[in-house]
Scaffold this active site. Structure first.
Site, PDB file in Angstrom:
ATOM      1  N   GLY A 145       0.613  -1.275  -0.076  1.00 53.15           N
ATOM      2  CA  GLY A 145      -0.226   0.167   0.102  1.00 53.15           C
ATOM      3  C   GLY A 145       0.672   1.359   0.087  1.00 53.15           C
TER       4      GLY A 145
ATOM      5  N   LEU B 225      -9.946  -7.485 -13.320  1.00 55.54           N
ATOM      6  CA  LEU B 225     -11.361  -7.056 -13.214  1.00 55.54           C
ATOM      7  C   LEU B 225     -12.175  -7.459 -14.443  1.00 55.54           C
ATOM      8  CD1 LEU B 225     -10.560  -3.554 -11.652  1.00 55.54           C
ATOM      9  CD2 LEU B 225     -11.387  -5.327 -10.419  1.00 55.54           C
TER      10      LEU B 225
ATOM     11  N   HIS C 267       1.203   1.349 -12.902  1.00 57.86           N
ATOM     12  CA  HIS C 267       2.248   0.206 -13.273  1.00 57.86           C
ATOM     13  C   HIS C 267       3.687   0.318 -13.454  1.00 57.86           C
ATOM     14  CE1 HIS C 267       2.530  -3.810 -15.040  1.00 57.86           C
ATOM     15  NE2 HIS C 267       3.359  -3.152 -15.804  1.00 57.86           N
TER      16      HIS C 267
ATOM     17  N   GLU D  11       6.620   6.529  -8.833  1.00 60.34           N
ATOM     18  CA  GLU D  11       5.365   6.024  -8.679  1.00 60.34           C
ATOM     19  C   GLU D  11       4.420   7.038  -7.751  1.00 60.34           C
ATOM     20  OE1 GLU D  11       4.264   1.941  -8.310  1.00 60.34           O
ATOM     21  OE2 GLU D  11       6.101   1.131  -9.095  1.00 60.34           O
TER      22      GLU D  11
HETATM   23  C1  GAR Z   1       3.547  -0.950  -7.233  1.00 61.03           C
HETATM   24  O1  GAR Z   1       4.848  -1.099  -7.758  1.00 61.03           O
HETATM   25  C2  GAR Z   1       2.619  -0.863  -8.513  1.00 61.03           C
HETATM   26  O2  GAR Z   1       3.016  -0.132  -9.448  1.00 61.03           O
HETATM   27  C3  GAR Z   1       2.418  -2.471  -8.839  1.00 61.03           C
HETATM   28  O3  GAR Z   1       2.563  -3.074  -7.413  1.00 61.03           O
HETATM   29  C4  GAR Z   1       2.962  -2.387  -6.715  1.00 61.03           C
HETATM   30  C5  GAR Z   1       2.188  -2.101  -5.333  1.00 61.03           C
HETATM   31  O4  GAR Z   1       3.067  -1.616  -4.400  1.00 61.03           O
HETATM   32  N1  GAR Z   1       1.376  -2.520  -9.682  1.00 61.03           N
HETATM   33  C6  GAR Z   1       1.053  -3.509 -10.537  1.00 61.03           C
HETATM   34  O5  GAR Z   1       2.065  -4.262 -10.931  1.00 61.03           O
HETATM   35  C7  GAR Z   1      -0.270  -3.437 -11.271  1.00 61.03           C
HETATM   36  N2  GAR Z   1      -0.177  -4.063 -12.779  1.00 61.03           N
HETATM   37  P1  GAR Z   1       2.226  -0.783  -3.175  1.00 61.03           P
HETATM   38  O6  GAR Z   1       1.375  -1.768  -2.629  1.00 61.03           O
HETATM   39  O7  GAR Z   1       3.591  -0.200  -2.286  1.00 61.03           O
HETATM   40  O8  GAR Z   1       1.733   0.533  -3.861  1.00 61.03           O
END
Ligand code: GAR
EC number: 2.1.2.2
Length: 217
Positions: free
Chosen positions: A15, A96, A112, A177
């Protein structure tokens, strides 16, 4: 502040992106409030952070539903009851149904960890290193039924160094991100985005500057 868009952030684990969105939404002029953090896993670490910040949390386990259609119908019902206007997927590791994606068309965004359309799916950092790309990064995009696809709102690029491990590269990307996801949500919640022919426009213009964010490392 009134008139702020009500946002649900959907998580499955750590998260950290959700936390970045929560912190952004705690600043006075941010055009969205995080009204709900929803996880499909009860053990998602991010739930504690949300609770500490006074945000309503909900666990909706996909294991309690017969199939994806039933799970997505329940998810949709909870979001509507909570008066949610925008969904942010933040490490929500569930595919989804096209039904749910269409219902929230141009109101559901995702982050992503790659420069889409390169490296859809999992293990993006290891694959970027193996492929030998010189730049890697992350993308905030509108969600479409196809996995890790949809109109691109913002991207941030980072260099790939010769001695990078997947973990080191992941940390460099994750930092970005946390920068571009709040920016993307802010643009959407402020009504500054339009999607035309599957391209995103900011304030009616092609968002050249806003798409090409230099790495802030
Ligand atoms: C993040 O790096 C996000 O970009 C990736 O999962 C991680 C979640 O980290 N999402 C994907 O790969 C979706 N295709 P977080 O729970 O610390 O935000």
């Amino acid at each position: 502040m009134s008139g702020r868009k009500r946002v649900a952030v959907l998580i499955s684990g750590r998260g950290s992106n959700m936390a970045a969105l929560v912190k952004a939404a705690e600043t006075p002029d941010f055009p969205a409030e995080i009204a709900l953090v929803l996880s499909n896993r009860a053990d998602a670490a991010g739930l504690a952070f949300a609770q500490e910040h006074g945000i309503e949390t909900l666990v909706l386990s996909h294991k309690d539903y017969a199939d994806r259609i039933a799970f997505d119908a329940a998810l949709d019902a909870h979001l509507r009851i909570a008066g949610i206007e925008i969904i942010c997927l933040a490490g929500f590791m569930r595919l989804l149904t096209p039904w749910l994606v269409e219902r929230w068309r141009d109101r559901m965004i995702n982050v992503h960890p790659s420069l889409l359309p390169s490296f859809k799916g999992l293990d993006t950092h290891a694959r970027a290193i193996e492929t030998g790309v010189r730049f890697h990064g992350c993308t905030v995009h509108f969600v479409r039924a196809e996995m890790d696809a949809g109109p691109i709102i913002l991207q941030a690029a980072v260099p790939v160094q010769d001695d990078d491990t997947p973990d080191v590269l992941a940390a460099r990307v994750l930092e970005q991100e946390h920068v571009i996801y709040p920016q993307g949500l802010g643009l959407l919640a402020a009504g500054r985005l339009a999607v035309e022919q599957e391209r995103v426009f900011v304030d009616g213009a092609t968002p050249l500057r806003e798409v090409m964010i230099a790495p802030q490392v």
